[in-house]
Design a protein around this motif. Structure first.
Motif, PDB file in Angstrom:
ATOM      1  N   GLN A 134      -2.943   1.002 -29.392  1.00  0.00           N
ATOM      2  CA  GLN A 134      -3.269   2.282 -30.009  1.00  0.00           C
ATOM      3  C   GLN A 134      -2.790   2.313 -31.449  1.00  0.00           C
ATOM      4  N   ASN A 135      -3.660   2.781 -32.321  1.00  0.00           N
ATOM      5  CA  ASN A 135      -3.306   3.026 -33.720  1.00  0.00           C
ATOM      6  C   ASN A 135      -2.964   4.502 -33.854  1.00  0.00           C
ATOM      7  N   ARG A 136      -1.696   4.807 -34.115  1.00  0.00           N
ATOM      8  CA  ARG A 136      -1.241   6.191 -34.177  1.00  0.00           C
ATOM      9  C   ARG A 136      -1.296   6.780 -35.592  1.00  0.00           C
ATOM     10  N   SER A 137      -1.775   6.012 -36.554  1.00  0.00           N
ATOM     11  CA  SER A 137      -1.812   6.495 -37.931  1.00  0.00           C
ATOM     12  C   SER A 137      -3.188   7.062 -38.269  1.00  0.00           C
ATOM     13  N   ASN A 138      -3.314   7.621 -39.467  1.00  0.00           N
ATOM     14  CA  ASN A 138      -4.578   8.192 -39.922  1.00  0.00           C
ATOM     15  C   ASN A 138      -5.392   7.211 -40.741  1.00  0.00           C
ATOM     16  N   GLU A 139      -5.018   5.933 -40.700  1.00  0.00           N
ATOM     17  CA  GLU A 139      -5.745   4.899 -41.431  1.00  0.00           C
ATOM     18  C   GLU A 139      -6.082   3.744 -40.490  1.00  0.00           C
ATOM     19  N   ALA A 140      -7.213   3.094 -40.732  1.00  0.00           N
ATOM     20  CA  ALA A 140      -7.576   1.924 -39.939  1.00  0.00           C
ATOM     21  C   ALA A 140      -6.564   0.807 -40.186  1.00  0.00           C
ATOM     22  N   VAL A 141      -6.276   0.029 -39.149  1.00  0.00           N
ATOM     23  CA  VAL A 141      -5.300  -1.049 -39.248  1.00  0.00           C
ATOM     24  C   VAL A 141      -5.933  -2.350 -38.751  1.00  0.00           C
ATOM     25  N   SER A 142      -5.810  -3.398 -39.561  1.00  0.00           N
ATOM     26  CA  SER A 142      -6.310  -4.724 -39.192  1.00  0.00           C
ATOM     27  C   SER A 142      -5.138  -5.696 -39.117  1.00  0.00           C
ATOM     28  N   PHE A 143      -5.203  -6.623 -38.166  1.00  0.00           N
ATOM     29  CA  PHE A 143      -4.106  -7.567 -38.015  1.00  0.00           C
ATOM     30  C   PHE A 143      -4.564  -8.782 -37.213  1.00  0.00           C
ATOM     31  N   GLU A 144      -3.732  -9.817 -37.275  1.00  0.00           N
ATOM     32  CA  GLU A 144      -3.934 -11.013 -36.467  1.00  0.00           C
ATOM     33  C   GLU A 144      -3.093 -10.891 -35.202  1.00  0.00           C
ATOM     34  N   LEU A 145      -3.627 -11.362 -34.097  1.00  0.00           N
ATOM     35  CA  LEU A 145      -2.953 -11.218 -32.804  1.00  0.00           C
ATOM     36  C   LEU A 145      -2.653 -12.591 -32.212  1.00  0.00           C
ATOM     37  N   GLU A 146      -1.422 -12.776 -31.752  1.00  0.00           N
ATOM     38  CA  GLU A 146      -1.010 -13.982 -31.037  1.00  0.00           C
ATOM     39  C   GLU A 146      -0.433 -13.592 -29.688  1.00  0.00           C
ATOM     40  N   PHE A 147      -0.562 -14.486 -28.719  1.00  0.00           N
ATOM     41  CA  PHE A 147      -0.012 -14.257 -27.390  1.00  0.00           C
ATOM     42  C   PHE A 147       1.334 -14.966 -27.260  1.00  0.00           C
ATOM     43  N   LEU A 148       2.267 -14.306 -26.572  1.00  0.00           N
ATOM     44  CA  LEU A 148       3.604 -14.850 -26.372  1.00  0.00           C
ATOM     45  C   LEU A 148       3.902 -14.957 -24.882  1.00  0.00           C
ATOM     46  N   ASP A 149       4.770 -15.894 -24.537  1.00  0.00           N
ATOM     47  CA  ASP A 149       5.285 -15.984 -23.175  1.00  0.00           C
ATOM     48  C   ASP A 149       6.594 -15.224 -23.085  1.00  0.00           C
ATOM     49  N   ASP A 150       6.802 -14.504 -21.975  1.00  0.00           N
ATOM     50  CA  ASP A 150       8.100 -13.880 -21.740  1.00  0.00           C
ATOM     51  C   ASP A 150       9.176 -14.955 -21.789  1.00  0.00           C
ATOM     52  N   HIS A 151       8.997 -15.964 -20.996  1.00  0.00           N
ATOM     53  CA  HIS A 151       9.830 -17.168 -21.027  1.00  0.00           C
ATOM     54  C   HIS A 151       9.040 -18.261 -20.324  1.00  0.00           C
ATOM     55  N   LEU A 152       9.389 -19.492 -20.621  1.00  0.00           N
ATOM     56  CA  LEU A 152       8.674 -20.606 -20.009  1.00  0.00           C
ATOM     57  C   LEU A 152       8.944 -20.642 -18.513  1.00  0.00           C
ATOM     58  N   THR A 153       8.006 -21.213 -17.758  1.00  0.00           N
ATOM     59  CA  THR A 153       8.234 -21.380 -16.336  1.00  0.00           C
ATOM     60  C   THR A 153       9.365 -22.373 -16.122  1.00  0.00           C
ATOM     61  N   ASP A 154       9.833 -22.469 -14.900  1.00  0.00           N
ATOM     62  CA  ASP A 154      10.985 -23.323 -14.612  1.00  0.00           C
ATOM     63  C   ASP A 154      10.735 -24.781 -14.986  1.00  0.00           C
ATOM     64  N   ASN A 155       9.480 -25.220 -14.948  1.00  0.00           N
ATOM     65  CA  ASN A 155       9.190 -26.603 -15.340  1.00  0.00           C
ATOM     66  C   ASN A 155       8.646 -26.697 -16.766  1.00  0.00           C
ATOM     67  N   GLY A 156       8.865 -25.648 -17.556  1.00  0.00           N
ATOM     68  CA  GLY A 156       8.545 -25.701 -18.972  1.00  0.00           C
ATOM     69  C   GLY A 156       7.100 -25.471 -19.338  1.00  0.00           C
ATOM     70  N   GLN A 157       6.306 -24.925 -18.426  1.00  0.00           N
ATOM     71  CA  GLN A 157       4.890 -24.704 -18.708  1.00  0.00           C
ATOM     72  C   GLN A 157       4.665 -23.376 -19.421  1.00  0.00           C
ATOM     73  N   ARG A 158       3.767 -23.417 -20.413  1.00  0.00           N
ATOM     74  CA  ARG A 158       3.358 -22.184 -21.089  1.00  0.00           C
ATOM     75  C   ARG A 158       2.279 -21.505 -20.262  1.00  0.00           C
ATOM     76  N   ILE A 159       2.177 -20.169 -20.455  1.00  0.00           N
ATOM     77  CA  ILE A 159       1.123 -19.448 -19.737  1.00  0.00           C
ATOM     78  C   ILE A 159       0.294 -18.654 -20.744  1.00  0.00           C
ATOM     79  N   ALA A 160       0.686 -17.422 -21.052  1.00  0.00           N
ATOM     80  CA  ALA A 160      -0.115 -16.567 -21.926  1.00  0.00           C
ATOM     81  C   ALA A 160      -0.325 -17.182 -23.299  1.00  0.00           C
ATOM     82  N   SER A 161       0.671 -17.894 -23.824  1.00  0.00           N
ATOM     83  CA  SER A 161       0.559 -18.468 -25.168  1.00  0.00           C
ATOM     84  C   SER A 161      -0.512 -19.552 -25.260  1.00  0.00           C
ATOM     85  N   LEU A 162      -1.026 -20.009 -24.115  1.00  0.00           N
ATOM     86  CA  LEU A 162      -2.117 -20.983 -24.147  1.00  0.00           C
ATOM     87  C   LEU A 162      -3.365 -20.402 -24.822  1.00  0.00           C
ATOM     88  N   MET A 163      -3.495 -19.082 -24.815  1.00  0.00           N
ATOM     89  CA  MET A 163      -4.652 -18.452 -25.459  1.00  0.00           C
ATOM     90  C   MET A 163      -4.676 -18.732 -26.955  1.00  0.00           C
TER      91      MET A 163
END
Length: 217
Positions: A134-163
């Motif tokens: 949600q954009n809560r301001s009165n102006e349009a907002v543009s940005f770049e989006l990256e995905f992050l992992d909460d933390h790596l799985t126990d064997n070090g595999q990435r999940i969401a950040s693969l996007m």
């Protein structure tokens, strides 16, 4: 009702310090937290968080001073403190975003996102993510989006950040609007070692970037 004014004032000061230590703005502070207490990350992938341990100790100490400062209603008072400690930062953050915030500072995460990965071939997954901002301001907002992992799985595999393999992703949100974001990509993971073989992730976290400014949500 007040037994010790000094203890009560000390409790309020300590609670204020605790709230400032890990205030959830401009960045969400609990990314990579494996163990947490209230709003304090205790253990992450990198190890124990000393500031989180300190904040937890101060919070407990504040509750002790609260009990010492009051003659009665101890349980009720602690319940009020716990609820206030959880809700007040969100309220303050929302007020700021709807009044003074500009650019990506006015962007909030309104729905917990989720990603799903389906196997297409040996090193190719189809990744599909849904989230709402949600954009809560009165102006349009543009940005770049990256995905992050909460933390790596126990064997070090990435999940969401693969996007991010198929990124970067660019988003524009009109003034005072919510935007549902649906991203579906084929991900060539031949250069990504030890990647997952399908699965999903919920409560995902993201980074939004505008020039030199970045936030973690």
């Amino acid at each position: 009702m007040i037994r010790n004014k000094g203890a009560l004032v000390t409790s309020i000061i300590l609670l204020g310090i605790c709230m400032c230590l890990f205030f959830p703005f401009p960045n969400y502070q609990m990314v990579n937290a494996r163990v947490s207490f209230m709003s304090f990350p205790i253990l992450t992938d990198e190890g124990y968080v000393l500031l989180g341990l300190l904040g937890s100790a101060l919070f407990i100490l504040a509750l002790i001073f609260l009990v010492k400062g009051l003659k009665k209603f101890h349980l009720l008072s602690m319940g009020v403190v716990l609820i206030t400690f959880a809700l007040l930062p969100i309220l303050l953050m929302t007020i700021y975003q709807e009044t003074f915030a500009r650019g990506i500072m006015a962007i909030s995460y309104t729905e917990n996102g989720e990603c799903q990965f389906d196997v297409v071939s040996k090193d190719v997954l189809q990744g599909e993510c849904h989230l709402e901002l949600q954009n809560r301001s009165n102006e349009a907002v543009s940005f770049e989006l990256e995905f992050l992992d909460d933390h790596l799985t126990d064997n070090g595999q990435r999940i969401a950040s693969l996007m991010n393999v198929a990124g970067p992703y660019y988003v524009k949100i009109e003034p005072n609007r919510k935007k549902f974001i649906h991203i579906k990509e084929l991900l060539d993971l031949s250069d990504v070692p030890n990647h997952i073989q399908g699965g999903g992730s919920s409560f995902i976290h993201i980074k939004i970037i505008d020039g030199e400014t970045a936030r973690i949500l």
